[in-house]
Scaffold this active site. Structure first.
Site, short mmCIF file in Angstrom:
data_model
loop_
_atom_site.label_atom_id
_atom_site.label_comp_id
_atom_site.label_asym_id
_atom_site.label_seq_id
_atom_site.Cartn_x
_atom_site.Cartn_y
_atom_site.Cartn_z
N GLU A 118 56.66 22.42 38.40
CA GLU A 118 55.65 23.49 38.40
C GLU A 118 55.36 24.00 39.80
O GLU A 118 54.34 24.64 40.03
CB GLU A 118 54.34 23.00 37.73
CG GLU A 118 54.47 22.44 36.33
CD GLU A 118 54.89 23.47 35.28
OE1 GLU A 118 55.08 24.65 35.63
OE2 GLU A 118 55.04 23.07 34.11
N HIS A 142 47.45 19.73 38.18
CA HIS A 142 47.77 19.95 36.78
C HIS A 142 47.79 18.61 36.05
O HIS A 142 48.45 17.66 36.50
CB HIS A 142 49.14 20.63 36.67
CG HIS A 142 49.71 20.63 35.29
ND1 HIS A 142 49.05 21.16 34.20
CD2 HIS A 142 50.90 20.19 34.81
CE1 HIS A 142 49.81 21.03 33.12
NE2 HIS A 142 50.93 20.44 33.46
N HIS A 144 47.64 16.59 31.94
CA HIS A 144 47.77 16.68 30.48
C HIS A 144 46.53 16.04 29.86
O HIS A 144 46.53 14.87 29.48
CB HIS A 144 49.04 15.99 30.02
CG HIS A 144 50.29 16.70 30.48
ND1 HIS A 144 51.56 16.23 30.23
CD2 HIS A 144 50.45 17.86 31.17
CE1 HIS A 144 52.46 17.07 30.76
NE2 HIS A 144 51.80 18.06 31.34
N GLU A 172 25.60 20.05 32.58
CA GLU A 172 25.88 20.45 33.96
C GLU A 172 27.15 21.29 34.12
O GLU A 172 27.47 21.75 35.22
CB GLU A 172 25.86 19.23 34.88
CG GLU A 172 24.46 18.62 34.83
CD GLU A 172 24.14 17.59 35.90
OE1 GLU A 172 25.01 17.30 36.73
OE2 GLU A 172 23.01 17.08 35.88
N HIS A 213 49.14 22.27 26.18
CA HIS A 213 49.85 21.64 27.31
C HIS A 213 48.91 20.88 28.25
O HIS A 213 49.16 19.72 28.56
CB HIS A 213 50.65 22.73 28.06
CG HIS A 213 51.50 22.20 29.16
ND1 HIS A 213 52.69 22.80 29.55
CD2 HIS A 213 51.34 21.15 30.00
CE1 HIS A 213 53.21 22.11 30.55
NE2 HIS A 213 52.42 21.11 30.85
O1 2HA Z 1 56.24 17.03 33.56
O2 2HA Z 1 53.51 18.37 33.60
O3 2HA Z 1 54.21 20.87 33.25
C1 2HA Z 1 55.52 17.66 34.53
C2 2HA Z 1 54.65 18.65 33.89
C3 2HA Z 1 55.19 19.98 33.62
ZN ZN Z 2 52.56 19.72 32.33
#
Ligand code: 2HA
Ligand code: ZN
Length: 275
Positions: A118, A142, A144, A172, A213
Site C-alpha cells: 500500500e 492501515h 484490519h 468522546e 477491508h
Molecule cells: O497485506 O493490509 O492492504 C497488507 C495489507 C494490504
Molecule cells: Zn489491508
C-alpha cells in the site's frame, strides 16, 4: 554508539506495530505503517544507511511535495508481530527521488523485499496531509479493524452514516474525530486507484474506512494516529455489540448533545453530518 532501534522514531514505529498486533488488527501480513521522517531523524539514522542503496523503483503515482523525503515503512508481506523481534528483516527506510515518483531502500529489509503493497496509498495520503497541515502530520497507519469491517457490511457506505454512528456510539468520539470519517467503497487494494480515492478523502478526514477491508488513519505522531485507530474501532465495536444484543435502542446521543459537546470542548463538527 547508538543502534538503530534506540532511535526514538524507530522505537515509536516498532511500538505501534506491536501494539496493533496485540489489538488483533494484524493477522498474518495484514496492515501497514509509514512514517515521514524529520531531517534530524534522518541525520541520526544516516550512519546506518547502506553504502549501496537499492535501485530506484517507480511508484505509479507522483507526490511532488514529498521530493527527497525519507520514510520508515513496513515491508510488503511482512508480519506486524515480527517487527519488534527482527526490525531489519521486517521494515525499511526509503528515500523518494526528486520528482516524488520513485523510491529506493536505504536501510532494512536485509533479506530482500519491498515496502508495503500500500505504499502508493500511504504516499498520496502523506502528500495530502503534509500540504493540509503545514508539515505537521507524519504518520499513516492501515489496520484490519474487525468491527469497522463488520459495520461496512450493514451500513450504507457513505461518510455521513458512518460518522454519525461512530460519533453516537461513544461520547468522546466527536472530540477525537470532529470531521467524521470518510468511506471508500470496496476496491482492489494495493494500486494507484485506491490510493487516489483514499487521498481525495484524506483532504477532509483523518480516518477513512475501506469497505470490507479496514481503516486508514493519519496523524502528527504515533500516539495520535494509533489513538485515532483505537477510538474509531472501539466505537464501531460498541455499535456492533448494541446490534448484536438484539434489543431495541431506547436512547442515544442526540444531535443537540453533539452540538453541546462541540461547544464545551471547542471543536468544530462537520456540519454536513448534523441534522
Ligand atoms: O497485506 O493490509 O492492504 C497488507 C495489507 C494490504
Ligand atoms: Zn489491508
Amino acid at each position: 554508539m547508538m543502534t538503530m532501534t534506540e532511535i526514538e522514531a524507530v522505537k515509536g514505529f516498532i511500538r505501534l506495530c506491536t501494539d496493533g498486533y496485540e489489538m488483533g488488527w494484524h493477522e498474518r501480513n495484514g496492515g501497514n505503517l509509514t512514517y515521514r521522517m524529520k531531517d534530524t531523524e534522518v541525520k541520526e539514522c544516516r550512519p546506518f544507511f547502506s553504502q549501496a542503496p537499492g535501485d530506484w523503483t517507480e511508484l505509479g503515482i507522483t507526490a511532488s511535495n514529498l521530493s527527497k523525503e525519507y520514510f520508515i515503512a513496513t515491508g510488503s508481506g511482512k508480519f506486524m508481530r515480527n517487527v519488534a523481534l527482527n526490525p531489519e528483516d521486517s521494515i525499511c527506510i526509503c528515500e523518494l527521488n526528486e520528482k516524488g515518483d520513485a523510491y529506493r531502500i536505504v536501510w532494512g529489509l536485509v533479506n530482500g523485499g519491498r515496502p508495503t503493497s500500500e505504499f502508493p496509498s500511504h504516499l498520496l495520503n502523506h502528500s495530502v496531509k503534509k500540504a493540509a497541515t503545514d508539515g505537521a502530520y507524519r504518520v499513516i497507519y492501515h489496520a484490519h479493524t474487525p468491527a469497522v469491517i463488520a459495520l461496512s457490511f450493514i451500513l450504507p457506505l457513505d461518510a455521513r452514516t458512518f460518522s454519525r454512528v461512530l460519533w453516537k456510539s461513544m461520547t468522546e468520539c466527536p472530540i477525537i474525530f470532529p470531521q467524521g470519517v470518510g468511506v471508500v467503497p470496496w476496491m482492489v487494494p494495493g494500486g494507484p486507484d485506491i490510493a487516489k480515492a483514499s487521498s481525495e478523502l484524506m483532504k477532509t478526514y483523518d480516518a477513512i474506512v475501506w469497505a470490507h477491508h479496514g481503516t486508514f488513519c493519519a496523524g502528527p505522531d504515533f500516539d495520535t494516529a494509533f489513538g485515532l485507530m483505537h477510538t474509531v474501532e472501539k466505537s464501531a465495536d460498541i455499535y456492533m455489540r448494541i446490534l448484536s444484543s438484539g434489543k431495541e435502542i431506547l436512547q442515544t446521543i442526540t444531535d443537540d448533545d453533539l452540538r453541546k459537546l462541540a461547544k464545551d470542548f471547542h471543536v468544530t463538527l462537520n456540519e454536513n453530518f448534523l441534522d
